[in-house]
Design an enzyme around this catalytic site. Structure first.
Site, PDB file in Angstrom:
ATOM      1  N   ARG A  23       0.810  -1.219   0.000  1.00  0.00           N
ATOM      2  CA  ARG A  23       0.000   0.000   0.000  1.00  0.00           C
ATOM      3  C   ARG A  23       0.842   1.268   0.000  1.00  0.00           C
ATOM      4  O   ARG A  23       0.374   2.340  -0.375  1.00  0.00           O
ATOM      5  CB  ARG A  23      -0.906   0.017   1.236  1.00  0.00           C
ATOM      6  N   GLU A  28       6.986   7.151  11.858  1.00  0.00           N
ATOM      7  CA  GLU A  28       6.715   8.075  12.956  1.00  0.00           C
ATOM      8  C   GLU A  28       7.854   9.091  12.978  1.00  0.00           C
ATOM      9  O   GLU A  28       8.989   8.755  13.300  1.00  0.00           O
ATOM     10  CB  GLU A  28       6.651   7.301  14.274  1.00  0.00           C
ATOM     11  N   GLN A  52       7.765  25.846  17.428  1.00  0.00           N
ATOM     12  CA  GLN A  52       7.531  26.406  16.096  1.00  0.00           C
ATOM     13  C   GLN A  52       7.991  25.405  15.050  1.00  0.00           C
ATOM     14  O   GLN A  52       9.034  24.776  15.200  1.00  0.00           O
ATOM     15  CB  GLN A  52       8.279  27.737  15.939  1.00  0.00           C
ATOM     16  N   ASP A  53       7.194  25.253  13.988  1.00  0.00           N
ATOM     17  CA  ASP A  53       7.560  24.433  12.837  1.00  0.00           C
ATOM     18  C   ASP A  53       7.729  25.340  11.621  1.00  0.00           C
ATOM     19  O   ASP A  53       6.921  26.248  11.398  1.00  0.00           O
ATOM     20  CB  ASP A  53       6.483  23.394  12.545  1.00  0.00           C
ATOM     21  N   ASN A  54       8.774  25.084  10.822  1.00  0.00           N
ATOM     22  CA  ASN A  54       9.041  25.866   9.612  1.00  0.00           C
ATOM     23  C   ASN A  54       9.145  24.942   8.405  1.00  0.00           C
ATOM     24  O   ASN A  54       9.557  23.776   8.532  1.00  0.00           O
ATOM     25  CB  ASN A  54      10.347  26.658   9.747  1.00  0.00           C
ATOM     26  N   ARG A  64      21.279  28.471   2.145  1.00  0.00           N
ATOM     27  CA  ARG A  64      20.714  29.295   3.216  1.00  0.00           C
ATOM     28  C   ARG A  64      21.570  29.105   4.467  1.00  0.00           C
ATOM     29  O   ARG A  64      21.783  27.994   4.922  1.00  0.00           O
ATOM     30  CB  ARG A  64      19.260  28.894   3.498  1.00  0.00           C
ATOM     31  N   HIS A  67      22.856  30.533  10.016  1.00  0.00           N
ATOM     32  CA  HIS A  67      21.973  31.316  10.853  1.00  0.00           C
ATOM     33  C   HIS A  67      21.965  30.782  12.288  1.00  0.00           C
ATOM     34  O   HIS A  67      22.152  29.590  12.521  1.00  0.00           O
ATOM     35  CB  HIS A  67      20.547  31.272  10.304  1.00  0.00           C
ATOM     36  N   LYS A  77      17.174  22.823  16.772  1.00  0.00           N
ATOM     37  CA  LYS A  77      16.431  22.517  15.539  1.00  0.00           C
ATOM     38  C   LYS A  77      16.474  21.019  15.243  1.00  0.00           C
ATOM     39  O   LYS A  77      17.535  20.394  15.302  1.00  0.00           O
ATOM     40  CB  LYS A  77      17.032  23.272  14.354  1.00  0.00           C
ATOM     41  N   TYR A 137      11.610  21.915   9.637  1.00  0.00           N
ATOM     42  CA  TYR A 137      12.323  21.850  10.908  1.00  0.00           C
ATOM     43  C   TYR A 137      11.479  22.385  12.053  1.00  0.00           C
ATOM     44  O   TYR A 137      10.691  23.309  11.902  1.00  0.00           O
ATOM     45  CB  TYR A 137      13.679  22.549  10.850  1.00  0.00           C
ATOM     46  N   LYS A 173      21.729  39.182   2.004  1.00  0.00           N
ATOM     47  CA  LYS A 173      21.929  39.218   3.453  1.00  0.00           C
ATOM     48  C   LYS A 173      22.936  38.166   3.899  1.00  0.00           C
ATOM     49  O   LYS A 173      23.841  38.449   4.698  1.00  0.00           O
ATOM     50  CB  LYS A 173      20.596  39.016   4.160  1.00  0.00           C
ATOM     51  N   ASP A 174      22.793  36.939   3.378  1.00  0.00           N
ATOM     52  CA  ASP A 174      23.724  35.873   3.764  1.00  0.00           C
ATOM     53  C   ASP A 174      25.122  36.127   3.210  1.00  0.00           C
ATOM     54  O   ASP A 174      26.121  35.762   3.838  1.00  0.00           O
ATOM     55  CB  ASP A 174      23.203  34.520   3.277  1.00  0.00           C
TER      56      ASP A 174
END
Length: 322
Positions: A23, A28, A52-54, A64, A67, A77, A137, A173-174
């Site tokens: 199927r 999990e 928080q989830d992003n 990216r 940070h 994270k 994340y 910015k980065d």
């Protein structure tokens, strides 16, 4: 769920169990009890709750990072790629860490069902290796613009082995981020004190943390007390000591410690049963944001003496300035 330590032991690869039949398949992706238990078996602290989830989508070659968020809003994270592929990178930026300035990279793809746990105190970045790469994340604190920081992805002192260098897509910015050396020079600014983690011993029966005078507690212990059942909205402390040295450990729940040496202030979360903070003499300290289950244990190098207390902030500043 299987946890694998990387060359930086605090950064963990999480391999998920996948159950597949005609199927399709099921996995999990997160179970707090199992995740915390597996971390404790490795002698590592369990994280604060994820709040928080992003979800981001990146084209091939998009980079990216690197940070991070400064304390007291530092983020742990738990990251995962659900479509496409990415090379994920974590850099240790904890000044007191034995792996300070070291980095680790792990390839995360929709096919390998791996996640990466990056605790607080790390800078994080990734590069998308395929088009339409979806990166998910969970974080242990919400985004705070005033606390954000970044380090240049191509810093020569870090020498991260990024692939696809000729086809990278980097934000302005980065690409204008500060050097790691600048971060190294300023990492201690405003830090009156730093939290320390104590070694956790244990097995399937539970965990044990040992505190030993003149060993991991850097003074003879003459007094022990603890704060518990602090009412909602109540803050404690608001004083300094002339000569007393103390060690505070949140053995249950969490609270926020504000430390002030008269020149600079810093906030520190005590949010793990093996995390402590040294409170030296002549440091003004306050305790805020107690969780309902908080038990704050304090070890002191001398008995109670009211004359040792400085309870007025103005008097504290006068003494420091003198």
């Amino acid at each position: 769920m299987k946890l694998l330590q990387t060359k930086i032991p605090d950064v963990i690869i999480v391999e998920l169990d996948v159950y597949e039949d005609h199927r399709g398949w099921f996995t999990e992706t997160f179970n707090e009890t199992r995740f915390h238990g597996a971390l404790l078996e490795l002698g590592l602290s369990k994280p604060r709750a994820f709040v928080q989830d992003n979800h981001s989508m990146s084209h091939r070659g998009v980079l990216r990072g690197l940070h991070f968020q400064r304390a007291p809003y530092a983020q742990g994270k738990l990251v995962r790629v659900v479509r496409g592929a990415a090379l994920d990178v974590a850099v240790d930026i904890r000044p007191s860490s034995p792996t300070f300035g070291q980095w680790v990279s792990v390839e995360l793809t929709e096919a390998n069902n791996r996640m990466l746990w990056i605790p607080e105190g790390f800078a994080h970045g990734f590069i998308a290796l395929e088009n339409d790469t979806h990166f998910l994340y969970k974080t242990t604190d919400v985004y705070h613009k005033e606390a954000e920081g970044n380090i240049h992805w191509n810093d020569p002192d870090l020498a991260i082995d990024w692939p696809m260098r000729d086809a990278l897509i980097v934000s302005e910015k980065d690409d204008q981020a500060a050097s790691f050396r600048h971060h190294q020079d300023t990492a201690g600014e405003g830090l009156v004190a730093q939290t320390e983690l104590f070694k956790v011993l244990g097995d399937h029966r539970g965990q044990l943390v040992v505190l030993q005078a003149l060993d991991n507690v850097p003074f003879p212990i003459k007094r022990v007390y603890y704060l518990t059942e602090t009412l909602p909205g109540v803050s404690r402390g608001f004083h300094a000591h002339r000569e007393l040295t103390q060690l505070a450990i949140c053995v249950s729940g969490r609270c926020r410690m504000l430390m002030d040496d008269g020149t600079s202030r810093s906030d520190h979360w005590l949010d793990a049963f093996n995390k402590g903070i040294l409170i030296p003499p002549m440091v003004w300290h306050e305790m805020h944001d107690f969780s309902p289950d908080c038990v704050l244990l304090v070890l002191a190098d001398d008995h109670y003496e009211e004359a040792d207390y400085i309870r007025e902030y103005s008097e504290f500043l006068d003494i420091k300035n003198a």
